[in-house]
Design a protein around this motif. Structure first.
Motif, mmCIF file in Angstrom:
data_model
loop_
_atom_site.group_PDB
_atom_site.id
_atom_site.type_symbol
_atom_site.label_atom_id
_atom_site.label_comp_id
_atom_site.label_asym_id
_atom_site.label_seq_id
_atom_site.Cartn_x
_atom_site.Cartn_y
_atom_site.Cartn_z
ATOM 1 N N TYR A 185 8.193 6.858 3.595
ATOM 2 C CA TYR A 185 6.873 7.654 3.237
ATOM 3 C C TYR A 185 7.219 9.103 3.665
ATOM 4 N N ASP A 186 7.540 9.033 5.095
ATOM 5 C CA ASP A 186 8.130 10.424 5.508
ATOM 6 C C ASP A 186 9.032 11.251 4.709
ATOM 7 N N LEU A 194 17.273 1.417 8.791
ATOM 8 C CA LEU A 194 17.176 0.902 10.150
ATOM 9 C C LEU A 194 15.849 0.492 10.625
ATOM 10 N N PHE A 195 14.824 1.352 10.298
ATOM 11 C CA PHE A 195 13.500 0.826 10.417
ATOM 12 C C PHE A 195 13.175 -0.751 9.751
ATOM 13 N N GLY A 196 13.765 -0.671 8.719
ATOM 14 C CA GLY A 196 13.360 -1.884 7.798
ATOM 15 C C GLY A 196 13.866 -3.261 8.564
ATOM 16 N N PHE A 197 14.752 -2.945 9.225
ATOM 17 C CA PHE A 197 15.524 -4.349 10.176
ATOM 18 C C PHE A 197 14.232 -4.775 11.269
ATOM 19 N N PHE A 198 13.295 -3.896 11.787
ATOM 20 C CA PHE A 198 12.449 -4.291 12.689
ATOM 21 C C PHE A 198 11.359 -4.842 11.929
ATOM 22 N N ARG A 199 10.839 -4.305 10.745
ATOM 23 C CA ARG A 199 9.859 -4.835 9.811
ATOM 24 C C ARG A 199 10.090 -4.178 8.431
ATOM 25 N N ARG A 200 9.787 -4.869 7.405
ATOM 26 C CA ARG A 200 9.753 -4.365 5.956
ATOM 27 C C ARG A 200 8.667 -2.975 5.892
ATOM 28 N N ASP A 201 7.487 -3.205 6.247
ATOM 29 C CA ASP A 201 6.485 -2.221 6.389
ATOM 30 C C ASP A 201 7.039 -1.096 7.230
ATOM 31 N N TYR A 202 7.506 -1.376 8.240
ATOM 32 C CA TYR A 202 8.016 -0.199 8.975
ATOM 33 C C TYR A 202 9.163 0.809 8.301
ATOM 34 N N GLY A 203 10.104 -0.150 7.553
ATOM 35 C CA GLY A 203 11.064 0.599 6.591
ATOM 36 C C GLY A 203 10.450 1.580 5.785
ATOM 37 N N VAL A 204 9.320 0.841 4.882
ATOM 38 C CA VAL A 204 8.567 1.627 3.764
ATOM 39 C C VAL A 204 7.971 2.900 4.406
ATOM 40 N N GLY A 246 0.792 -1.150 0.037
ATOM 41 C CA GLY A 246 0.036 0.052 0.074
ATOM 42 C C GLY A 246 0.935 1.261 -0.019
ATOM 43 N N VAL A 247 1.728 1.430 1.165
ATOM 44 C CA VAL A 247 2.808 2.624 0.982
ATOM 45 C C VAL A 247 3.337 2.840 -0.412
ATOM 46 N N ILE A 248 3.965 1.583 -0.772
ATOM 47 C CA ILE A 248 4.601 1.859 -2.238
ATOM 48 C C ILE A 248 3.749 2.183 -3.330
ATOM 49 N N PHE A 249 2.407 1.720 -3.487
ATOM 50 C CA PHE A 249 1.471 2.483 -4.358
ATOM 51 C C PHE A 249 1.352 3.914 -3.895
ATOM 52 N N ALA A 250 1.262 4.225 -2.986
ATOM 53 C CA ALA A 250 1.279 5.553 -2.672
ATOM 54 C C ALA A 250 2.363 6.446 -2.980
ATOM 55 N N LEU A 251 3.499 5.781 -2.546
ATOM 56 C CA LEU A 251 4.772 6.680 -2.962
ATOM 57 C C LEU A 251 5.350 6.683 -4.576
ATOM 58 N N LEU A 252 4.497 5.612 -5.092
ATOM 59 C CA LEU A 252 4.976 5.690 -6.602
ATOM 60 C C LEU A 252 4.038 5.779 -7.651
ATOM 61 N N SER A 253 2.782 6.114 -6.858
ATOM 62 C CA SER A 253 1.708 6.583 -7.833
ATOM 63 C C SER A 253 1.680 7.691 -8.650
ATOM 64 N N ARG A 254 2.671 8.615 -8.202
ATOM 65 C CA ARG A 254 3.026 9.981 -8.863
ATOM 66 C C ARG A 254 4.021 9.659 -9.906
ATOM 67 N N HIS A 255 4.845 8.447 -9.947
ATOM 68 C CA HIS A 255 5.633 8.010 -11.026
ATOM 69 C C HIS A 255 5.088 6.822 -11.765
ATOM 70 N N PRO A 256 4.153 6.844 -12.460
ATOM 71 C CA PRO A 256 3.575 5.563 -12.967
ATOM 72 C C PRO A 256 4.723 4.661 -13.638
ATOM 73 N N GLU A 257 5.648 5.240 -14.159
ATOM 74 C CA GLU A 257 6.926 4.723 -15.033
ATOM 75 C C GLU A 257 7.589 3.897 -13.788
ATOM 76 N N ALA A 258 7.903 4.683 -12.787
ATOM 77 C CA ALA A 258 8.654 4.021 -11.737
ATOM 78 C C ALA A 258 7.868 2.715 -11.134
ATOM 79 N N LEU A 259 6.489 2.819 -11.183
ATOM 80 C CA LEU A 259 5.659 1.834 -10.450
ATOM 81 C C LEU A 259 5.949 0.363 -11.534
ATOM 82 N N ALA A 260 5.798 0.718 -12.558
ATOM 83 C CA ALA A 260 6.100 -0.345 -13.628
ATOM 84 C C ALA A 260 7.308 -0.967 -13.602
#
Ligand code: GTP
Ligand code: MG
Ligand code: ZN
Lengths: 164, 661
Positions: B590-591, B576-586, B459-473
């Motif tokens: 977002y921030d 560093l957050f990613g080491f706790f959880r992948r979704d925490y890292g993502v 979900g966060v990745i969609f939100a981050l990349l939705s502004r760059h559709p090519e990047a999402l692809a």
């Protein structure tokens, strides 16, 4: 098959299971006798197996069982699966059936124990009516009210009697 | 006597009831009916993968009720099927409730025979009578009761029909001390009855399972039973082998198949007397089914499901609009300033204030991520997901993708854990139990750990990349590529035979709103329970790290590898957050991206690295539990280096090609 050294009769997959763990097992076509581990060259294995597992064996097992089983009414026996082909009928692997056509299961081809167990689970037994629904990308068939999907390898093991 | 190999379980004073039966016949619905609790119900075989216990109050006394994974026969075909049999062997079950799908009576009755061979305390529930009636089936259950000698209860577990009668029977049985109601004369007499009797007499009496049943298992060649019996009665094992090889070699028969075929003959005889069917049946949505199953229409439908269900609903609506509102408005505007000012007034110690409401505070960071980012995304995702599960779409998808999955050493069956992995990889790792071989289980564990992003992350990745559709692809192509290439190579490296695919296709069913809501709620609750403590812990550890200055040190150490990926030093904290959880890292990304620190390329690289990154601690523990610590550690080390490697490579390619997104 029969071991040419000690005369022990065994089935090919039993022989293959002796070779489990051998690095070469995949590329090696030799079969070890489970009793003496003598290496044999498979003699036209498929026909051997066809004889054992498919039609013949099943006819025999059905006929012999019919004779002395208590609790089986003779009427059922007579109307039970008969594997005698009528004129114009032929036995084909399930995927060769046309989609939306039906046939009676004639037998199961050469296969290992796991495949056989899957067949039993799906209710693939000789004499049962089966309908092929789809062939691609995977086979879908119906037996009774249940539908199953299997890959082509498993589907080809199901031999059906078709009138077409 | 009790056997050495058999675990002893403490007896309970009340009765113990086990619900068993084939997959997808409604056992879990019945369990929920009886116990008033909720265990997952979905329309595909293999929903329940472990033993679940609950309590039910029936007729004034309390019972322990056990829900089991579905099994087609008492000889297991995959890992999860075996556990139901374990229960029967190891525990003293007072009553077995065998649930079958009424319209498939003939196929499912053999298991009733097998259960009756094991123990006399069985009742038969003919479930899904509504569907049976709709397809023109009528069953003379009184006659069936008479023929089997056990209670037979027609039921519709989703509407509660027949449940009262089942409870009545349970209560009656309990009052009579669960004495067997039927005489121990076997229903199926086999053609090798003499051999069987002889073998039976060689096997010592066991408490929970009859000798006849053990003898049959031996004849069928069950390895596990063989190993156990050889400890107490080696003669029996030898005799069984002799009978087996005699039948196999000299008469061309496989005992297991023969037994099944003979049981079949008896079911056919019974069914011919009690089962009647008019019309063709097929189910309400039979005609839609064709479109789902044909690749020409099935693949476009899949793409539509992905586009609307995942991208539009979860990505745009959930991660875009909802998160924007909860995070941007509710938290940033109201909650965070409120908590900051409250803590400023109430807490005199600077450092404690920092722990709660600082930059990495428990409330301002931990809770905010959990509630503003994860909660809305996960909720919407599980909603979509429940609809897919309950409609029966997943088995069709498995069928469509089987061929592609064969290339990576898996079969269509693995599609279900992979799709579940999009919800939560930890849950999905447990579902890999439904795969028949160890090889498939290991490959799918690797893929889940590496290349299947979970819902929050997605979900966060969609939100981050939705502004760059090519990047999402590009992101989708890279992750998809990694999925298939890793799968392909692990399939080449791992020994074992080719996967073979079979699966029952349940009828398409209209999803029930109540089930969808309850299931989504249960899963979201579970997810948050998993996530919140970990996020709070992370805030706490970071706080300690900052007090002791190890935090700055760690960040500085991470800045180097991060800069190799072409990322700014600030993004080290996300990793560093990613080491706790992948979704925490993502979530950390977002921030950063909102603050405008990352450009298009950098967001893409960071997303790729964090998607492939180490999964969460929960999944690591699950990997240890399911695969053993060696495999689990190997997978983690591999994933760590591989994710950096791929991100590095991607950055290099983008630089060389001069692409900026
Ligand atoms: N029409 C109808 N559907 C039912 C009935 N009972 C269960 N179902 C549906 O059948 C599906 C499977 O139900 P579950 O309770 O998950 O089945 P299970 O036996 O626990 O399945 P596994 O855990 O996979 O072994 C769900 O979609 C239920 O809604 C019934 O009596 N009538
Ligand atoms: Mg279940
Ligand atoms: Zn020999």
């Amino acid at each position: 098959m029969k071991c040419s050294l000690c005369g022990f009769e065994f089935q090919e997959n039993e022989g293959r299971s002796v070779c489990e763990g051998c690095v070469l097992a995949k590329s090696c076509s030799l079969i070890k006798c489970p009793r003496c581990h003598f290496e044999l060259v498979p003699d036209s294995e498929v026909t051997q197996w066809e004889r054992k597992l498919s039609l013949g064996a099943i006819i025999r097992s059905f006929l012999s069982r019919r004779k002395g089983v208590p609790g089986e009414t003779p009427a059922r026996a007579a109307s039970g699966p008969s594997e005698i082909l009528k004129c114009g009928e032929k036995v084909i692997p399930l995927p060769d059936l046309q989609p939306n056509n039906r046939g009676k299961i004639a037998g199961i081809g050469f296969c290992d124990r796991n495949a056989l167990r899957k067949m039993m689970v799906m209710g693939v037994f000789p004499g049962v009516e089966i309908e092929l629904i789809q062939r691609f990308p995977s086979c879908v068939f119906r037996i009774g009210q249940s539908r199953f999907t299997v890959d082509r390898e498993l589907a080809s093991l199901i031999h059906v009697k078709s009138s077409g | 006597m009790s056997w050495a190999g058999f675990k002893k379980v403490r007896e309970l004073k009340t009765g113990k009831i086990a619900i068993v039966g084939a997959p997808n016949v409604g056992k879990s619905v019945l369990f929920n009916d009886l116990t008033g609790s909720y265990v997952t119900v979905s329309n595909y075989p293999g929903t329940t993968v472990e033993i679940l216990r609950g309590r039910a109050k029936i007729g004034g006394s309390e019972f322990e009720v056990i829900d089991t994974p579905g099994m087609y026969s008492l000889i297991p075909l995959s890992e999860e099927e075996g556990v139901a049999r374990e229960i029967l062997i190891n525990e003293s079950i007072d009553l077995i409730v065998h649930v079958i799908d009424a319209k498939n009576l003939e196929r499912m009755l053999p298991l009733t025979f097998e259960l009756l061979e094991a123990t006399p305390g069985v009742v038969l529930v003919l479930n899904m009578m509504d569907e049976a009636r709709a397809s023109g089936v009528s069953i003379d259950h009184c006659l069936l009761e008479e023929m089997l000698g056990i209670p037979v209860i027609p039921a519709v577990s989703i509407s509660g029909e027949g449940i009262d009668r089942l409870k009545e029977i349970i209560a009656k049985r309990f009052r009579s001390g669960f004495s067997p109601s039927r005489q121990a004369s076997p229903i199926v007499r086999y053609s090798f009855e003499d051999d069987l009797r002889e073998l039976e007499s060689l096997i010592p009496k066991e408490r929970h399972v009859s000798s006849r049943c053990l003898a049959l298992w031996l004849l069928k060649g069950d390895e596990e039973i063989r190993a156990r019996i050889s400890l107490v009665a080696p003669d029996a094992v030898r005799r069984a082998e002799a009978i087996r090889s005699d039948r196999a070699c000299f008469r061309g028969r496989i005992p297991e198949y023969e037994i099944a075929a003979e049981q079949r003959t008896v079911t056919r005889r019974i069914a011919s007397q009690v089962f009647e069917m008019e019309g063709e049946g097929g189910g309400r949505f039979f005609h839609w089914d064709r479109y789902l199953m044909k690749p020409v229409t099935g693949i476009p439908i899949l793409l539509l499901v992905l586009y609307f269900g995942l991208y539009q609903f979860v990505g745009r609506l959930g991660a875009g609009t909802l998160v924007g509102f909860i995070e941007g408005t509710v938290f940033e505007k109201y909650l965070n300033p409120f908590f900051v000012s409250v803590s400023a007034r109430l807490i005199p110690w600077e450092s404690l204030r920092d722990l709660l409401t600082g930059e990495y505070g428990m409330i301002t960071l931990g809770l905010r991520y959990a509630i503003a980012l994860i909660l809305p995304i996960v909720t919407l995702f599980f909603l979509v997901f429940s609809v897919l599960e309950d409609s029966g779409y997943l088995p069709r998808l498995a069928m469509l993708l089987d061929r592609a999955f064969k290339k990576i050493g898996l079969s269509g069956r693995a599609v279900i854990p992979m799709v579940l992995g999009l919800g939560c990889d930890t849950m999905a790792t447990m579902v890999t139990r439904t795969l028949p071989t160890k090889r498939e289980r290991v490959i799918s564990t690797v893929l889940l750990a590496l290349a299947v992003p979970c819902s929050a992350q997605l979900g966060v990745i969609f939100a981050l990349l939705s502004r760059h559709p090519e990047a999402l692809a590009v992101w989708a192509a890279v992750i998809g590529g990694v999925f298939f290439v890793t799968g392909f190579f692990s399939a080449c490296l791992l020994p074992g035979e080719r996967a073979s695919f079979y699966m029952e296709l349940p009828p398409l069913r209209a999803p029930k709103l109540s089930n969808i809501l309850v299931k989504t709620f249960a899963r979201v609750k579970w997810y948050l329970e998993e996530v919140i403590p970990l996020f709070l812990l992370a805030s706490f550890l970071i706080w300690i790290g900052r007090l002791t200055h190890t935090f700055d040190f760690t960040i500085a150490a991470l800045e180097k590898p991060v800069s190799w990926l072409g990322l700014p030093p600030e993004s080290a904290s996300a990793f560093l957050f990613g080491f706790f959880r992948r979704d925490y890292g993502v979530a950390g990304l977002y921030d950063l991206s909102r603050e405008g620190i990352l450009n298009g390329n950098q967001v893409l690289i960071a997303c790729v690295a964090l998607t492939l990154f180490l999964p969460c601690i929960a999944q690591f523990l699950m990997n240890i539990k399911e695969r053993g610590w060696k495999t689990a550690t190997a997978i983690s080390v591999f994933v760590l280096f591989f994710s950096f490697g791929i991100a590095y490579g991607l950055n290099w390619v983008l630089l060389k090609a001069g692409v900026s997104l």
